[in-house]
Scaffold this motif. Structure first.
Motif, PDB file in Angstrom:
ATOM      1  N   PRO A 135      -0.920 -16.698   3.434  1.00 59.57           N
ATOM      2  CA  PRO A 135      -0.567 -16.856   4.855  1.00 59.57           C
ATOM      3  C   PRO A 135       0.758 -16.236   5.250  1.00 59.57           C
ATOM      4  N   GLU A 136       1.670 -16.004   4.286  1.00 59.60           N
ATOM      5  CA  GLU A 136       2.996 -15.493   4.621  1.00 59.60           C
ATOM      6  C   GLU A 136       3.136 -13.992   4.405  1.00 59.60           C
ATOM      7  N   VAL A 137       2.094 -13.330   3.916  1.00 65.22           N
ATOM      8  CA  VAL A 137       2.180 -11.902   3.582  1.00 65.22           C
ATOM      9  C   VAL A 137       1.697 -11.074   4.770  1.00 65.22           C
ATOM     10  N   GLU A 138       2.475 -10.050   5.133  1.00 61.15           N
ATOM     11  CA  GLU A 138       2.113  -9.190   6.264  1.00 61.15           C
ATOM     12  C   GLU A 138       1.019  -8.198   5.850  1.00 61.15           C
ATOM     13  N   PRO A 139      -0.071  -8.116   6.623  1.00 62.69           N
ATOM     14  CA  PRO A 139      -1.173  -7.218   6.262  1.00 62.69           C
ATOM     15  C   PRO A 139      -0.966  -5.791   6.771  1.00 62.69           C
ATOM     16  N   ARG A 140      -1.701  -4.871   6.155  1.00 62.80           N
ATOM     17  CA  ARG A 140      -1.746  -3.477   6.585  1.00 62.80           C
ATOM     18  C   ARG A 140      -3.203  -3.075   6.754  1.00 62.80           C
ATOM     19  N   ILE A 141      -3.449  -2.105   7.626  1.00 58.62           N
ATOM     20  CA  ILE A 141      -4.816  -1.683   7.892  1.00 58.62           C
ATOM     21  C   ILE A 141      -4.993  -0.208   7.528  1.00 58.62           C
ATOM     22  N   TRP A 142      -6.192   0.121   7.010  1.00 59.91           N
ATOM     23  CA  TRP A 142      -6.564   1.466   6.594  1.00 59.91           C
ATOM     24  C   TRP A 142      -7.916   1.773   7.242  1.00 59.91           C
ATOM     25  N   ILE A 143      -8.030   2.900   7.930  1.00 61.67           N
ATOM     26  CA  ILE A 143      -9.240   3.236   8.689  1.00 61.67           C
ATOM     27  C   ILE A 143      -9.608   4.688   8.391  1.00 61.67           C
ATOM     28  N   GLY A 144     -10.862   4.953   8.076  1.00 62.11           N
ATOM     29  CA  GLY A 144     -11.241   6.339   7.812  1.00 62.11           C
ATOM     30  C   GLY A 144     -12.732   6.506   7.630  1.00 62.11           C
ATOM     31  N   ASN A 145     -13.105   7.719   7.212  1.00 63.04           N
ATOM     32  CA  ASN A 145     -14.503   7.966   6.876  1.00 63.04           C
ATOM     33  C   ASN A 145     -14.640   8.032   5.363  1.00 63.04           C
ATOM     34  N   GLN A 146     -15.514   8.846   4.826  1.00 66.11           N
ATOM     35  CA  GLN A 146     -15.755   8.846   3.377  1.00 66.11           C
ATOM     36  C   GLN A 146     -14.608   9.562   2.664  1.00 66.11           C
ATOM     37  N   THR A 147     -13.754   8.787   2.033  1.00 64.37           N
ATOM     38  CA  THR A 147     -12.561   9.340   1.395  1.00 64.37           C
ATOM     39  C   THR A 147     -12.429   8.823  -0.032  1.00 64.37           C
ATOM     40  N   VAL A 148     -11.607   9.540  -0.798  1.00 62.63           N
ATOM     41  CA  VAL A 148     -11.312   9.160  -2.175  1.00 62.63           C
ATOM     42  C   VAL A 148      -9.794   9.078  -2.333  1.00 62.63           C
ATOM     43  N   THR A 149      -9.313   7.949  -2.815  1.00 62.03           N
ATOM     44  CA  THR A 149      -7.900   7.798  -3.159  1.00 62.03           C
ATOM     45  C   THR A 149      -7.803   7.801  -4.678  1.00 62.03           C
ATOM     46  N   LEU A 247     -10.299  -1.266   6.109  1.00 64.05           N
ATOM     47  CA  LEU A 247      -9.811  -2.161   5.061  1.00 64.05           C
ATOM     48  C   LEU A 247      -8.473  -2.741   5.494  1.00 64.05           C
ATOM     49  N   VAL A 248      -8.265  -4.006   5.184  1.00 61.87           N
ATOM     50  CA  VAL A 248      -6.966  -4.654   5.387  1.00 61.87           C
ATOM     51  C   VAL A 248      -6.465  -5.108   4.035  1.00 61.87           C
ATOM     52  N   ASN A 249      -5.206  -4.763   3.718  1.00 60.95           N
ATOM     53  CA  ASN A 249      -4.698  -5.185   2.411  1.00 60.95           C
ATOM     54  C   ASN A 249      -3.381  -5.945   2.543  1.00 60.95           C
ATOM     55  N   TYR A 250      -3.077  -6.687   1.488  1.00 63.04           N
ATOM     56  CA  TYR A 250      -1.886  -7.526   1.431  1.00 63.04           C
ATOM     57  C   TYR A 250      -1.167  -7.227   0.113  1.00 63.04           C
ATOM     58  N   TRP A 251       0.036  -6.653   0.211  1.00 64.20           N
ATOM     59  CA  TRP A 251       0.883  -6.406  -0.962  1.00 64.20           C
ATOM     60  C   TRP A 251       1.951  -7.485  -1.033  1.00 64.20           C
ATOM     61  N   TRP A 252       2.179  -8.003  -2.224  1.00 61.75           N
ATOM     62  CA  TRP A 252       3.279  -8.957  -2.377  1.00 61.75           C
ATOM     63  C   TRP A 252       3.698  -9.005  -3.841  1.00 61.75           C
ATOM     64  N   ASP A 253       4.930  -9.443  -4.045  1.00 59.72           N
ATOM     65  CA  ASP A 253       5.447  -9.652  -5.400  1.00 59.72           C
ATOM     66  C   ASP A 253       6.320 -10.894  -5.373  1.00 59.72           C
ATOM     67  N   ASP A 254       5.855 -11.945  -6.039  1.00 59.14           N
ATOM     68  CA  ASP A 254       6.584 -13.212  -6.006  1.00 59.14           C
ATOM     69  C   ASP A 254       7.529 -13.383  -7.193  1.00 59.14           C
ATOM     70  N   ALA A 255       7.746 -12.302  -7.952  1.00 60.98           N
ATOM     71  CA  ALA A 255       8.724 -12.372  -9.043  1.00 60.98           C
ATOM     72  C   ALA A 255      10.136 -12.373  -8.466  1.00 60.98           C
ATOM     73  N   PRO A 256      11.075 -12.975  -9.170  1.00 59.24           N
ATOM     74  CA  PRO A 256      12.473 -12.938  -8.696  1.00 59.24           C
ATOM     75  C   PRO A 256      12.953 -11.503  -8.530  1.00 59.24           C
ATOM     76  N   LYS A 257      13.727 -11.267  -7.484  1.00 56.68           N
ATOM     77  CA  LYS A 257      14.222  -9.919  -7.216  1.00 56.68           C
ATOM     78  C   LYS A 257      15.169  -9.481  -8.325  1.00 56.68           C
TER      79      LYS A 257
END
Length: 331
Positions: A135-149, A247-257
């Motif tokens: 609930p506290e992580v800011e999401p990002r959105i990815w929009i496209g057609n047939q692609t390869v990452t 696609l919507v993704n959520y990146w986070w790292d809860d390890a101490p800085k």
């Protein structure tokens, strides 16, 4: 190829107790199936596009464009100093219109709206489409057609949620780095090194060690409403399989800085140690394994607290002293 674990009806509690501790990717089946965006997109791409436009505030976003002949495979060009695509800022609504128009093309231009912060570009979307696991992580959105990452890793944990279309993920544990033939640090495609090997069409004559990576590769195919958990540092190649994908993704790292950056330490080690004779390197590898990669154990537990000196716990005072030492050592 190994089997990826699939979990249904995931709650915040069992995500923390049952999934995270495994430290391996997992499919979260139907994790976002109740989202309004998912339900709008099931019968109609147009309905989802209208919904996205309703939330879009007109801020420019990063858009990647590739000629039809790349078939969505955004990668280097003739060499790693060139790219087979171009990118720049553009309105999301314009990209959505071009994606809709390209759906009927047999071989369309490759279009990818990449890693857009939802909070700044689509206010309200995150409120209506919430991932209760984070609930506290800011999401990002990815929009496209047939692609390869192409396969890459993130210095974060990641939950990737398929809102529309289908996606296929190929995943490799961090220790497979040597078998994935990473590209250069200096010219990356998306900010981190990518594998020079296409996981679905590997050239094993040129990249023979990839055969070892294939033995432990995990593969998952997700539908709209599904999500996948990718732990910190796991390599992943992603294929968007439909003519319109969100696609919507959520990146986070809860390890101490950390008090310093890992890449800075890596490049400092390259300056200091990489070109030493092999016999010299053996000593320094032993020292790093003992003092740095100790598995959480205190390598100086046999010493009294006052005797640990510069290798003791990182207090603010010790951190400042080490920084001063490093500045002095770099001409």
């Amino acid at each position: 190829m190994s089997t990826i674990a699939i979990f249904a009806s995931v709650t915040p509690e069992n995500f923390v107790t049952d999934i995270r501790p495994r430290n391996t990717p997992a499919v979260l089946k139907g994790a976002i199936s109740a989202w309004p965006a998912v339900n709008l997109g099931q019968p109609s791409d147009e309905a989802l596009v209208d919904y996205l436009k309703k939330h879009d505030n007109g801020e420019l976003a990063g858009v990647y464009l590739g000629a039809p002949e790349i078939r969505g495979n955004f990668f280097y060009g003739a060499n790693t100093r060139s790219e087979n695509f171009r990118h720049g800022p553009a309105p999301i609504a314009m990209a959505l219109d071009r994606l809709m128009a390209a759906r009927t093309d047999e071989n369309p231009q490759s279009i990818y709206v990449q890693s857009v912060p939802i909070k700044t570009h689509m206010p309200g979307f995150a409120d209506e489409n919430r991932l209760d696991l984070l609930p506290e992580v800011e999401p990002r959105i990815w929009i496209g057609n047939q692609t390869v990452t192409r396969a890459h890793y993130d210095l974060n944990h990641n939950i990737a949620c398929v809102v529309a279309g289908r996606r296929r993920f190929h995943l490799f544990p961090p220790e497979q780095l040597t078998n994935l033939y990473p590209g250069p640090f200096d010219r990356t495609i998306g900010g981190v090194p990518v594998s020079m090997v296409d996981a679905e069409k590997p050239d094993l004559e040129r990249y023979p060690r990839f055969a070892e990576a294939q033995k432990v590769m995990l593969t998952a195919e997700l539908e709209a409403g599904d999500a996948i958990y990718i732990p910190y540092g796991w390599w992943h190649q992603v294929h968007s399989l439909s003519r319109f994908n969100v696609l919507v993704n959520y990146w986070w790292d809860d390890a101490p800085k950390a008090a310093a950056g890992g890449y800075e330490a890596l490049f400092h080690a390259i300056l200091a140690l990489r070109d030493m004779p092999e016999g010299h390197q053996a000593l320094w590898k032993t020292l790093f394994d003992y003092y740095v990669f100790s598995g959480g154990e205190d390598p100086l537990a046999h010493l009294a607290a006052g005797d640990k000196g510069s290798l003791g716990p990182l207090t603010p005072e010790l951190t400042a002293r080490i920084r001063a030492f490093l500045r002095k050592g770099l001409p």
